[in-house]
Design a protein around this motif. Sequence first.
Motif, PDB file in Angstrom:
ATOM      1  N   GLU A   1      -8.549  -5.829   9.669  1.00 15.55           N
ATOM      2  CA  GLU A   1      -9.085  -6.795   8.858  1.00 15.55           C
ATOM      3  C   GLU A   1      -7.978  -7.347   8.099  1.00 15.55           C
ATOM      4  O   GLU A   1      -8.191  -8.746   7.748  1.00 15.55           O
ATOM      5  CB  GLU A   1      -9.980  -5.811   7.506  1.00 15.55           C
ATOM      6  CG  GLU A   1     -10.523  -6.407   6.751  1.00 15.55           C
ATOM      7  CD  GLU A   1     -11.350  -5.483   5.846  1.00 15.55           C
ATOM      8  OE1 GLU A   1     -12.428  -5.812   5.874  1.00 15.55           O
ATOM      9  OE2 GLU A   1     -10.492  -4.872   4.919  1.00 15.55           O
ATOM     10  N   ASP A   2      -6.876  -6.946   7.945  1.00 14.62           N
ATOM     11  CA  ASP A   2      -5.617  -7.544   7.302  1.00 14.62           C
ATOM     12  C   ASP A   2      -5.214  -8.787   8.051  1.00 14.62           C
ATOM     13  O   ASP A   2      -4.881  -9.674   7.520  1.00 14.62           O
ATOM     14  CB  ASP A   2      -4.426  -6.686   7.123  1.00 14.62           C
ATOM     15  CG  ASP A   2      -4.947  -5.435   6.022  1.00 14.62           C
ATOM     16  OD1 ASP A   2      -5.781  -5.760   5.183  1.00 14.62           O
ATOM     17  OD2 ASP A   2      -3.888  -4.695   5.860  1.00 14.62           O
TER      18      ASP A   2
ATOM     19  N   HIS B   1     -13.159   2.080   1.372  1.00 12.75           N
ATOM     20  CA  HIS B   1     -13.440   0.693   1.941  1.00 12.75           C
ATOM     21  C   HIS B   1     -15.138   0.915   2.042  1.00 12.75           C
ATOM     22  O   HIS B   1     -15.624   1.110   3.034  1.00 12.75           O
ATOM     23  CB  HIS B   1     -12.921   0.580   3.073  1.00 12.75           C
ATOM     24  CG  HIS B   1     -13.091  -0.764   3.715  1.00 12.75           C
ATOM     25  ND1 HIS B   1     -14.199  -1.497   4.459  1.00 12.75           N
ATOM     26  CD2 HIS B   1     -11.898  -1.745   3.776  1.00 12.75           C
ATOM     27  CE1 HIS B   1     -14.031  -2.778   4.424  1.00 12.75           C
ATOM     28  NE2 HIS B   1     -12.813  -2.847   4.428  1.00 12.75           N
TER      29      HIS B   1
ATOM     30  N   PHE C   1     -16.714  -2.301   8.277  1.00  9.73           N
ATOM     31  CA  PHE C   1     -15.756  -3.276   9.021  1.00  9.73           C
ATOM     32  C   PHE C   1     -16.298  -3.933  10.000  1.00  9.73           C
ATOM     33  O   PHE C   1     -15.480  -4.767  10.669  1.00  9.73           O
ATOM     34  CB  PHE C   1     -14.850  -2.122   9.622  1.00  9.73           C
ATOM     35  CG  PHE C   1     -13.861  -1.297   8.627  1.00  9.73           C
ATOM     36  CD1 PHE C   1     -12.927  -2.047   8.061  1.00  9.73           C
ATOM     37  CD2 PHE C   1     -13.955  -0.182   8.514  1.00  9.73           C
ATOM     38  CE1 PHE C   1     -12.039  -1.387   7.400  1.00  9.73           C
ATOM     39  CE2 PHE C   1     -12.943   0.782   7.558  1.00  9.73           C
ATOM     40  CZ  PHE C   1     -11.953  -0.002   7.058  1.00  9.73           C
TER      41      PHE C   1
ATOM     42  N   GLU D   1      -6.821   3.404   9.015  1.00  9.00           N
ATOM     43  CA  GLU D   1      -5.693   2.558   8.940  1.00  9.00           C
ATOM     44  C   GLU D   1      -5.951   1.368  10.139  1.00  9.00           C
ATOM     45  O   GLU D   1      -5.567   0.139   9.836  1.00  9.00           O
ATOM     46  CB  GLU D   1      -4.616   3.071   8.965  1.00  9.00           C
ATOM     47  CG  GLU D   1      -4.301   4.078   7.657  1.00  9.00           C
ATOM     48  CD  GLU D   1      -4.933   5.497   7.713  1.00  9.00           C
ATOM     49  OE1 GLU D   1      -5.034   6.023   6.530  1.00  9.00           O
ATOM     50  OE2 GLU D   1      -5.438   5.961   8.633  1.00  9.00           O
TER      51      GLU D   1
ATOM     52  N   ARG E   1       0.837  -1.268  -0.071  1.00  5.38           N
ATOM     53  CA  ARG E   1       0.213  -0.095   0.014  1.00  5.38           C
ATOM     54  C   ARG E   1       0.866   1.178  -0.162  1.00  5.38           C
ATOM     55  O   ARG E   1       1.873   1.373   0.776  1.00  5.38           O
ATOM     56  CB  ARG E   1      -0.803  -0.212   1.249  1.00  5.38           C
ATOM     57  CG  ARG E   1      -1.986  -1.101   1.156  1.00  5.38           C
ATOM     58  CD  ARG E   1      -3.036  -0.658   2.109  1.00  5.38           C
ATOM     59  NE  ARG E   1      -4.279  -1.806   2.263  1.00  5.38           N
ATOM     60  CZ  ARG E   1      -4.134  -2.733   2.991  1.00  5.38           C
ATOM     61  NH1 ARG E   1      -3.278  -2.893   3.966  1.00  5.38           N
ATOM     62  NH2 ARG E   1      -5.142  -3.738   2.706  1.00  5.38           N
TER      63      ARG E   1
ATOM     64  N   GLN F   1      -8.596  -1.140   8.865  1.00  5.20           N
ATOM     65  CA  GLN F   1      -7.800  -1.832   7.930  1.00  5.20           C
ATOM     66  C   GLN F   1      -6.855  -2.774   8.310  1.00  5.20           C
ATOM     67  O   GLN F   1      -6.826  -3.839   7.830  1.00  5.20           O
ATOM     68  CB  GLN F   1      -7.541  -0.712   6.806  1.00  5.20           C
ATOM     69  CG  GLN F   1      -6.860  -1.574   5.491  1.00  5.20           C
ATOM     70  CD  GLN F   1      -6.356  -0.327   4.471  1.00  5.20           C
ATOM     71  OE1 GLN F   1      -5.411   0.239   4.994  1.00  5.20           O
ATOM     72  NE2 GLN F   1      -6.882  -0.281   3.389  1.00  5.20           N
TER      73      GLN F   1
END
Length: 664
Positions: free
Chosen positions: A309-310, A369, A373, A303, A225, A306
């Motif tokens: 989630e990652d 996104h 979430f 972030e 990213r 994110q």
Amino acid sequence: MNHSCKIKGASKIIGALGLLMSAASVYALDLEVDASKSLTKIQPTMYGIFFEDINFAADGGLYAEMVKNRSFEFDTRMMGWKEPNSSTQSFNEQSGIANIIHTSDNKTNKNFARITINNDKGYELINEGFRGMGVKKGEKYNLSLKAANHAGDIKKIRVQLIDKDKKVLAEASISPNSPQWKNYSAQLTANATEAKAQLKLSFEGKGDIDLDMISLFPEDTWKNRKGGLRKDLVQLLYDLKPGFLRFPGGCIVEGRTLAERYQWKKTVGNVEDRESMINRWNKEFAHKPAPDYFQSFGLGFFEYFQLAEDIGASPLPILSCGIACQFNTGELVPLAELDPYVQDALDLIEFANGDLTTPWGKVRADMGHPKPFNLKMIGVGNEQWGYQYIERFKVFQAAIKAKYPEIKIVSGAGPFPEGPHFDYAQAELKKLNAELVDEHYYKDPKWFRENVTRYDNYDRSGPKIFAGEFAAQSVATVSPDNKNNWETAFSEAAFMTGLERNADVVYLTSYAPLLAHVDAWQWTPDLIWFNNLESYGSANYYVQKLFSNNKGTDLIAITNQGKPVTGQSNLFATATKDENTQEVIIKLVNTDSKPQTLSINIKGAQLKGSGTLTKLTSANLDDLNSFEKPKNIYPVDTKFNAKGDKLSVEAGAYSVNVLKLKVK
């Protein structure tokens, strides 16, 4: 705080630690595992991650930005920047100079640098990075900046990475061709590896040019990213297989004052429009002041979501409850003025879960996104205490449950695991039918070994527990001399058997703090250590990894003479089964200075004939991992065959052992 009690008589491990022994061996303890009955489900969130921006964990750490004070927003506007050919001359003789221009046109990014080049005597503008910049040979680094070349007098900006001797490690150039603000970029490839590199800008031409948002990132970030996260650090988090990610803290949520609290709405949207702020750990500790510790918020709430989630973790954001840190000012928002704080919580849930027709759901979608979430939990306050916290928590609880009844709310029990503040919070939160209560423990290793049964007698009808911050302190809490030594790690492992054994009450657990820059830490001990080039997991990290990677789905009983194994002969144990992999998982922690041979009888399941024994051990209590020996204390796997319903295991001195047994 009591100093840790050192166990006497540390000795070298005799023989091969943890090897399966013959049936003719003499057993120290006879253990029985009952795999026929599930005592309770293990929550998917049982083992997670606590993140706080302390020890340069965000800027200078997880957030891969390499330029410090990239937009000249620090209180000292040129902090992090040097002009080596400028300061010793009169203005007319100077090669050039940077003047910081403050503008009211931008409410967040208020400053930029006006560079005036007077002559061809080699003006340089150098950024020192976060205790240097780590560059690796052959790796690419992406520079970006904003420039306004008003009269067109500056023909070129030369961009270089240099070492301490000014040797050029990488070079590129930019030709600023617009009188208006414009974004420019260049890529540099390093010709050598250097942990303490610096970024140098030099200029061709004579006149003025305005610069802002001077930024440098490695191209090789997590998931590649642009402007992303440091890959090796995220990998260490991913490898934990965490059930949740708690963010952004910690005391940083509260702020020393309410004005310095963490405000999530200022951390989303375009990165360059996020308002920088002093970090609350900037001057907190006399033993490690960090006057250059600020928050760019390039790592903001988007972030964080994110990242969760990652790495497959459930997000757990914590928000200010309207009380500044009570160890500092304890500043209070009057109850009549609490609405904006409550609205921040409601809007955050909308940001995380709202569809594109909602205002904050659209903000998330515009950031890239569109899908929600899937936020399920939110925390109100960090470790506040007293009636002031309870009366504010009531307001949040009522508002959140009225609009989002499905969201679980985490409340706090204060900074200590006992005492009047703790007792008051527990009693009041039970009256309020609190769902999850956050408890913190920073104690010596002996405390952890002696409190394994802490939750055995907790009220099963009361709130569930979030063991939100814990770490054994080798010297004393807040001591700069604390180490991530082996005694702290196996003592935490012993305590964690008690957490897991009470999984019907304990729903979430996390070690704290998570990350520490070796040259810029404020607090020890810490789970993961890093410098500008490398990172490693402490012995405590591998304890967390063993438990998290082997939690199973169901708690089952493991007993000695019908009683839970909670310190008999300095042995601690827990057992689970995994319905998905058809395995029985047994965790054995031997805190004794001698190995122990154990007989284990498996009831209610037949061993399939194969298994794995993972051993984590060290002979000395003070052993630890380091950059020189990152795997000094590291899990070792041994395969074995087992038949029938009995097996024999040697748990080595000072060892953490995980057995995974395939069953029919």
